[in-house]
Write an enzyme that holds these catalytic residues in place. Structure first.
Site, PDB file in Angstrom:
ATOM      1  N   GLN A  71      -9.461  13.010  -0.630  1.00 14.62           N
ATOM      2  CA  GLN A  71      -8.745  13.825  -1.600  1.00 14.62           C
ATOM      3  C   GLN A  71      -9.181  15.284  -1.495  1.00 14.62           C
ATOM      4  OE1 GLN A  71      -8.152  11.972  -5.611  1.00 14.62           O
ATOM      5  NE2 GLN A  71      -9.629  10.467  -4.861  1.00 14.62           N
ATOM      6  N   HIS A 108      -3.919   0.883   8.276  1.00 13.35           N
ATOM      7  CA  HIS A 108      -4.451   0.458   6.980  1.00 13.35           C
ATOM      8  C   HIS A 108      -5.835  -0.166   7.100  1.00 13.35           C
ATOM      9  CE1 HIS A 108      -4.141  -0.987   2.792  1.00 13.35           C
ATOM     10  NE2 HIS A 108      -4.733  -2.084   3.225  1.00 13.35           N
ATOM     11  N   HIS A 114      -8.487   7.183   3.329  1.00 12.40           N
ATOM     12  CA  HIS A 114      -7.965   8.447   2.812  1.00 12.40           C
ATOM     13  C   HIS A 114      -9.050   9.193   2.059  1.00 12.40           C
ATOM     14  CE1 HIS A 114      -7.887   6.102  -0.901  1.00 12.40           C
ATOM     15  NE2 HIS A 114      -7.678   7.223  -1.578  1.00 12.40           N
ATOM     16  N   CYS A 160       0.833  -1.198   0.000  1.00 17.83           N
ATOM     17  CA  CYS A 160       0.000   0.000   0.000  1.00 17.83           C
ATOM     18  C   CYS A 160       0.875   1.258   0.000  1.00 17.83           C
ATOM     19  CB  CYS A 160      -0.913   0.008   1.220  1.00 17.83           C
ATOM     20  SG  CYS A 160      -1.859   1.544   1.408  1.00 17.83           S
TER      21      CYS A 160
END
Length: 353
Positions: A171, A116, A169, A70
């Site tokens: 953006q 993760h 995550h 990752c």
């Protein structure tokens, strides 16, 4: 919060946001990367007025890597990722495969946690507050770039949405124009202001929605509801009670309450389809006022716009997704299978005990 800015091997900016002031970030990116070459171009649809970003370099972006490869996990030993350090709280960096770049804007990745296997809903309130501070800081910084007119912070969650990296995550897109969705809101805002002799449309909508039976949850400084004409099966709009145009306008009381309210919303989304379902896929999108001039919108000022977050899922019931087909994709006329009142009731029933 402590902010540390550095550069990756190919020159892209990376910023650590740490909860503790004593953290020192000195790890360097040891990957042999050449400078990123992008081919982003913004074209205008002359019939609709829409902007379309053409970015062919994104065809080679990382696609569903195994967990031990990752690129958003911290670096470990000789396995180097996009984050050079061995741990982090929140980190933001320029996207290696941006949809917008240079004179066409900028794209950044926001990693919510180094874990993760987590999701945003797994964060504690302190960590969620740190993400809010990172969104706010990036909105401020990006708004000062000469090529940027609007800043859009968002999260896509789930393979069903099209996410290609499973690490938690989001953006940030910094557009060189006002997006079509926002421009439509501004036109409606101006028309309503003129027709009513100055009434703010966002204020009127919030007052109407909070008096209806579609309220999902309320705090002292935030309110969440399923809108009257929801497009998606389960769609919630989250507003600060005091109207502000962007994240920078939130006061300390609203910032303090936000993590509790938002985390509760996300956790309800994960409960509405039952224990046997995979985590609910969703899009979480912040709507902020553009930073450019608004003269073309019938006297609308930046302070007339209302910051709000839109949270929706494409799952319409257990095991079934809402696909955009002919009416939605071809004509932008949505058909919702779930009555908004029913959706609000389900989300109220999914409250934490």
């Amino acid at each position: 919060m402590k902010k540390t800015s550095t550069r990756l091997a190919d020159g892209r900016e990376l910023i650590y946001y740490d909860l503790r002031d004593g953290v020192v970030r000195t790890a360097a990116d040891r990957r042999p990367l050449e400078r990123t070459v992008t081919t982003s171009e913004v074209r205008r649809d002359v019939l609709l007025g829409d902007a379309v970003a053409v970015a062919s370099h994104r065809q080679s972006r990382t696609y569903h890597p195994p967990a031990d490869e990752c690129p958003l996990c911290p670096s470990e030993g000789e396995r180097m990722s996009e984050i050079p350090d061995a741990s982090y709280d929140v980190v933001v960096f320029e996207n290696r495969f941006p949809s917008l770049a240079g004179d066409s804007g900028r794209c950044e990745v926001v990693c919510f946690t180094s874990d993760h296997t987590a999701s945003f809903a797994d964060l504690d309130e302190e960590q969620a507050r740190l993400v809010l501070e990172a969104w706010t800081d990036r909105t401020s910084e990006l708004s000062h770039l000469p090529s940027v007119e609007q800043v859009f912070c968002f999260e896509n969650r789930g393979a069903e949405i099209g996410v290609t990296l499973q690490h938690p995550h989001g953006q940030i897109y910094a557009y060189p124009f006002t997006t079509p969705r926002t421009a439509l809101m501004l036109r409606r805002l101006g028309a309503h202001k003129e027709a009513t002799g100055g009434e703010n449309l966002f204020d009127a909508v919030l007052e109407r929605e909070l008096a209806a039976d579609r309220v999902v949850l309320e705090g002292e400084h935030w309110a969440a509801f399923v809108p009257y004409a929801a497009h998606w099966p389960y769609e919630v709009h989250l507003y600060p009670r005091r109207r502000v145009p962007d994240l920078l306008g939130l006061d300390e009381q609203a910032r303090t309450e936000f993590p509790k309210v938002y985390l509760e919303l996300l956790r309800r989304f994960d409960r509405i389809f039952g224990e046997g379902e995979s985590p609910t896929p969703y899009v979480a999108a912040w709507h902020q006022a553009p930073f450019g001039a608004l003269e073309e919108y019938d006297g609308v000022k930046r302070d007339d716009f209302a910051l709000h977050l839109e949270l929706f899922t494409i799952r319409r019931t257990s095991g079934k997704l809402k696909y955009l087909a002919g009416s939605e994709s071809g004509m932008s006329v949505f058909i919702n299978d779930v009555p908004p009142e029913h959706a609000a009731q389900r989300l109220r029933e999914a409250a934490s005990s």
